[in-house]
Design an enzyme around this catalytic site. Structure first.
Site, short mmCIF file in Angstrom:
data_model
loop_
_atom_site.label_atom_id
_atom_site.label_comp_id
_atom_site.label_asym_id
_atom_site.label_seq_id
_atom_site.Cartn_x
_atom_site.Cartn_y
_atom_site.Cartn_z
N HIS A 141 0.95 -1.39 -0.03
CA HIS A 141 -0.15 0.05 -0.03
C HIS A 141 0.92 1.32 0.11
O HIS A 141 0.67 2.18 -0.92
CB HIS A 141 -0.81 0.09 1.41
CG HIS A 141 -2.05 -0.80 1.49
ND1 HIS A 141 -2.13 -1.59 2.53
CD2 HIS A 141 -2.97 -1.41 0.43
CE1 HIS A 141 -3.15 -2.73 2.18
NE2 HIS A 141 -3.74 -2.31 1.03
N LYS A 184 -15.69 -7.93 5.39
CA LYS A 184 -14.66 -8.77 6.01
C LYS A 184 -14.27 -8.93 7.57
O LYS A 184 -13.52 -9.64 7.76
CB LYS A 184 -13.40 -8.70 5.23
CG LYS A 184 -13.36 -8.72 3.54
CD LYS A 184 -12.24 -8.03 2.98
CE LYS A 184 -12.18 -7.81 1.65
NZ LYS A 184 -11.29 -6.97 1.17
N ARG A 216 -1.75 -6.27 -8.45
CA ARG A 216 -0.48 -7.24 -8.39
C ARG A 216 -0.22 -8.25 -9.46
O ARG A 216 0.81 -8.74 -9.74
CB ARG A 216 -0.73 -8.05 -7.04
CG ARG A 216 -0.26 -7.31 -5.65
CD ARG A 216 -0.79 -7.80 -4.72
NE ARG A 216 -2.34 -8.00 -4.60
CZ ARG A 216 -3.00 -7.94 -3.36
NH1 ARG A 216 -2.52 -8.07 -2.30
NH2 ARG A 216 -4.31 -8.39 -3.50
N SER A 246 -2.93 -7.61 2.73
CA SER A 246 -3.02 -7.70 4.25
C SER A 246 -3.71 -8.98 4.64
O SER A 246 -3.53 -9.39 5.84
CB SER A 246 -4.28 -6.60 4.24
OG SER A 246 -3.83 -5.38 3.90
O1 PNS Z 1 -8.71 -3.12 0.18
P1 PNS Z 1 -10.06 -3.56 -0.44
O2 PNS Z 1 -10.86 -4.32 0.47
O3 PNS Z 1 -9.62 -4.36 -1.73
O4 PNS Z 1 -10.88 -2.30 -0.85
C1 PNS Z 1 -12.12 -2.51 -1.51
C2 PNS Z 1 -12.82 -1.20 -1.75
C3 PNS Z 1 -13.07 -0.38 -0.38
C4 PNS Z 1 -12.17 -0.31 -2.71
C5 PNS Z 1 -14.52 -1.55 -2.41
O5 PNS Z 1 -14.83 -2.39 -1.25
C6 PNS Z 1 -14.99 -0.25 -2.44
O6 PNS Z 1 -15.07 0.69 -3.06
N1 PNS Z 1 -16.41 -0.24 -1.52
C7 PNS Z 1 -17.08 0.83 -1.26
C8 PNS Z 1 -18.54 0.61 -1.53
C9 PNS Z 1 -18.78 0.83 -3.07
O7 PNS Z 1 -18.80 1.69 -3.59
N2 PNS Z 1 -19.17 -0.45 -3.70
C10 PNS Z 1 -19.35 -0.24 -5.23
C11 PNS Z 1 -18.09 -0.41 -5.88
S1 PNS Z 1 -17.91 -1.49 -7.34
#
Ligand code: PNS
Length: 178
Positions: free
Chosen positions: A23, A47, A96, A134
């Site tokens: 990150h 999660k 990645r 993570s």
């Molecule tokens: O670190 P992560 O868990 O891969 O991040 C995921 C994240 C936070 C980017 C994604 O879950 C997100 O944007 N959540 C917010 C809800 C949202 O907008 N959902 C629609 C997106 S397709």
């Protein structure tokens, strides 16, 4: 247009449970590409995070303290709403490898569907950091392994403490169930 409207603001969203060296590499690189970078910590991830949102934000703030154009916010709800609120132009996500790319492409297209014109920029992870996630950091710590070289020493200490707490919690729960 005002100066602010011209500023290129990028959002880096994620769970950051916890923030890793992968990150950090992405945030550092984005901070060189954009005027302002907003690291957005998702509050209620499905999660069930190891660290609460406040703890995750504090870790991000500590790790990015030397980057003057980076700030951290917590958010819940739709990412596109935060993008609007922060007057951001793009979302930045690290990739990645192939499976990340597949997943991230769908998310990027969905976010563009929800907010036409919103672009997502993928930053390929640096080759020496592609193994860091993570989820794996948490798994290694929960099994008593070392997370040095995957997160900063300060985050490693927090991860070790949390792993100990979780072990004590499950031991107490198992004792209570007897
Ligand atoms: O670190 P992560 O868990 O891969 O991040 C995921 C994240 C936070 C980017 C994604 O879950 C997100 O944007 N959540 C917010 C809800 C949202 O907008 N959902 C629609 C997106 S397709």
């Amino acid at each position: 247009m005002s100066e602010v409207a011209h500023a290129r603001v990028a959002i880096i969203p994620g769970s950051f449970d916890p923030i890793t060296l992968g990150h950090m590499d992405m945030i550092r690189r984005a901070s060189r590409l954009f005027d302002e970078v907003v690291v957005a910590v998702l509050e209620n991830t499905s999660k069930k995070p190891w660290f609460d949102a406040e703890g995750r934000v504090m870790m991000v703030q500590h790790e990015t303290a030397d980057l003057p154009n980076v700030r951290c916010v917590r958010f819940s709800g739709l990412l596109v709403e935060l993008v609007e609120k922060e007057h951001a132009r793009v979302v930045v996500r690290g990739v990645r490898g192939g499976s990340d790319l597949e997943y991230e492409t769908v998310m990027a297209r969905m976010n563009a569907h929800l907010r036409p014109g919103l672009d997502t920029i993928f930053l390929p992870s640096s080759p020496d950091l592609t193994h860091i996630a993570s989820r794996l950091v948490r798994e290694i710590a929960s099994l008593g392994g070392s997370v040095e070289g995957l997160v900063s020493p300060k985050v490693a200490a927090a991860v070790r403490r949390r792993a100990d707490e979780r072990r004590a919690e499950s031991a107490a729960a198992a004792g209570g169930a007897e």
